[in-house]
Design a protein around this motif. Sequence first.
Motif, PDB file in Angstrom:
ATOM      1  N   THR A  68       0.841  -1.189   0.000  1.00 10.22           N
ATOM      2  CA  THR A  68       0.000   0.000   0.000  1.00 10.22           C
ATOM      3  C   THR A  68       0.878   1.242   0.000  1.00 10.22           C
ATOM      4  OG1 THR A  68      -1.721  -1.156   1.255  1.00 10.22           O
ATOM      5  CG2 THR A  68      -1.829   1.249   1.171  1.00 10.22           C
ATOM      6  N   ILE A  69       0.668   2.114  -0.990  1.00 10.64           N
ATOM      7  CA  ILE A  69       1.381   3.388  -1.051  1.00 10.64           C
ATOM      8  C   ILE A  69       0.487   4.465  -0.456  1.00 10.64           C
ATOM      9  CG2 ILE A  69       0.554   3.896  -3.391  1.00 10.64           C
ATOM     10  CD1 ILE A  69       3.275   5.212  -3.945  1.00 10.64           C
ATOM     11  N   SER A  70       1.083   5.377   0.308  1.00  9.45           N
ATOM     12  CA  SER A  70       0.298   6.441   0.912  1.00  9.45           C
ATOM     13  C   SER A  70       1.196   7.636   1.197  1.00  9.45           C
ATOM     14  CB  SER A  70      -0.369   5.964   2.201  1.00  9.45           C
ATOM     15  OG  SER A  70       0.606   5.608   3.167  1.00  9.45           O
ATOM     16  N   LYS A  71       0.552   8.757   1.503  1.00  8.34           N
ATOM     17  CA  LYS A  71       1.277   9.967   1.860  1.00  8.34           C
ATOM     18  C   LYS A  71       1.001  10.308   3.310  1.00  8.34           C
ATOM     19  CE  LYS A  71       0.811  12.120  -2.694  1.00  8.34           C
ATOM     20  NZ  LYS A  71       0.256  13.286  -3.399  1.00  8.34           N
ATOM     21  N   GLY A  72       1.942  10.975   3.939  1.00  9.29           N
ATOM     22  CA  GLY A  72       1.725  11.474   5.270  1.00  9.29           C
ATOM     23  C   GLY A  72       0.832  12.697   5.253  1.00  9.29           C
ATOM     24  N   ASN A  73       0.378  13.117   6.434  1.00 11.02           N
ATOM     25  CA  ASN A  73      -0.532  14.257   6.511  1.00 11.02           C
ATOM     26  C   ASN A  73       0.084  15.532   5.954  1.00 11.02           C
ATOM     27  OD1 ASN A  73      -2.577  12.748   7.658  1.00 11.02           O
ATOM     28  ND2 ASN A  73      -1.897  13.148   9.742  1.00 11.02           N
ATOM     29  N   ALA A  74       1.359  15.709   6.134  1.00  8.24           N
ATOM     30  CA  ALA A  74       2.044  16.891   5.638  1.00  8.24           C
ATOM     31  C   ALA A  74       2.373  16.778   4.164  1.00  8.24           C
ATOM     32  CB  ALA A  74       3.335  17.117   6.424  1.00  8.24           C
ATOM     33  N   TYR A  79       4.962   6.772   1.948  1.00  2.00           N
ATOM     34  CA  TYR A  79       5.131   5.479   2.608  1.00  2.00           C
ATOM     35  C   TYR A  79       4.855   4.338   1.634  1.00  2.00           C
ATOM     36  CZ  TYR A  79       4.678   8.345   6.826  1.00  2.00           C
ATOM     37  OH  TYR A  79       4.843   9.297   7.790  1.00  2.00           O
ATOM     38  N   LEU A  80       5.440   3.201   1.952  1.00  2.00           N
ATOM     39  CA  LEU A  80       5.090   1.962   1.275  1.00  2.00           C
ATOM     40  C   LEU A  80       4.978   0.878   2.343  1.00  2.00           C
ATOM     41  CD1 LEU A  80       4.537   0.654  -1.517  1.00  2.00           C
ATOM     42  CD2 LEU A  80       6.926  -0.141  -1.464  1.00  2.00           C
ATOM     43  N   GLN A  81       3.752   0.492   2.642  1.00  2.00           N
ATOM     44  CA  GLN A  81       3.511  -0.618   3.575  1.00  2.00           C
ATOM     45  C   GLN A  81       3.567  -1.913   2.777  1.00  2.00           C
ATOM     46  OE1 GLN A  81       3.001  -0.621   7.004  1.00  2.00           O
ATOM     47  NE2 GLN A  81       3.122  -2.839   6.773  1.00  2.00           N
ATOM     48  N   MET A  82       4.454  -2.795   3.174  1.00  2.00           N
ATOM     49  CA  MET A  82       4.639  -4.050   2.456  1.00  2.00           C
ATOM     50  C   MET A  82       4.296  -5.218   3.372  1.00  2.00           C
ATOM     51  SD  MET A  82       8.181  -3.221   0.424  1.00  2.00           S
ATOM     52  CE  MET A  82       9.177  -3.231   1.909  1.00  2.00           C
ATOM     53  N   ASN A  83       3.269  -5.959   3.030  1.00  2.00           N
ATOM     54  CA  ASN A  83       2.830  -7.120   3.808  1.00  2.00           C
ATOM     55  C   ASN A  83       3.007  -8.388   2.986  1.00  2.00           C
ATOM     56  OD1 ASN A  83       1.976  -5.335   5.868  1.00  2.00           O
ATOM     57  ND2 ASN A  83      -0.067  -5.157   4.947  1.00  2.00           N
TER      58      ASN A  83
END
Length: 124
Positions: A68-74, A79-83
């Motif tokens: 899952t790729i995502s951005k921080g609030n700022a 990020y890249l969450q890898m499961n």
Amino acid sequence: QVQLVESGGGSVQAGGSLRLSCTTTQYSYIPYCMAWFRQGPAKEREGVASIDSDGSTTYVDAVKGRFTISKGNAENTLYLQMNSLKTEDTAMYYCASVLGGTCPTMRVDYFAYWGQGTQVTVSS
């Protein structure tokens, strides 16, 4: 000059998880397309996931449902969450960005700014 710095890599057993981070010097009010790439041993660099300035995401088939790729609030952190990591996920992972609100492609030559990479090693 935009700078990108990755962190969070490491060694993990197959089935485990890691979360990669990329801190940038980009201004949050300027739209960027951002992405994660990886380059395994003796392989070409390939796109893994991208995210538009509006949050729309794209994934390569090999990681769909696991990463899952995502951005921080700022919005200056990516990020890249890898499961459910697999041995074939072993690679150097790079954060990349380019000016523009959308990500029409994950071609390596489309992206202007690159980090130095963080190593991910998955063992069986």
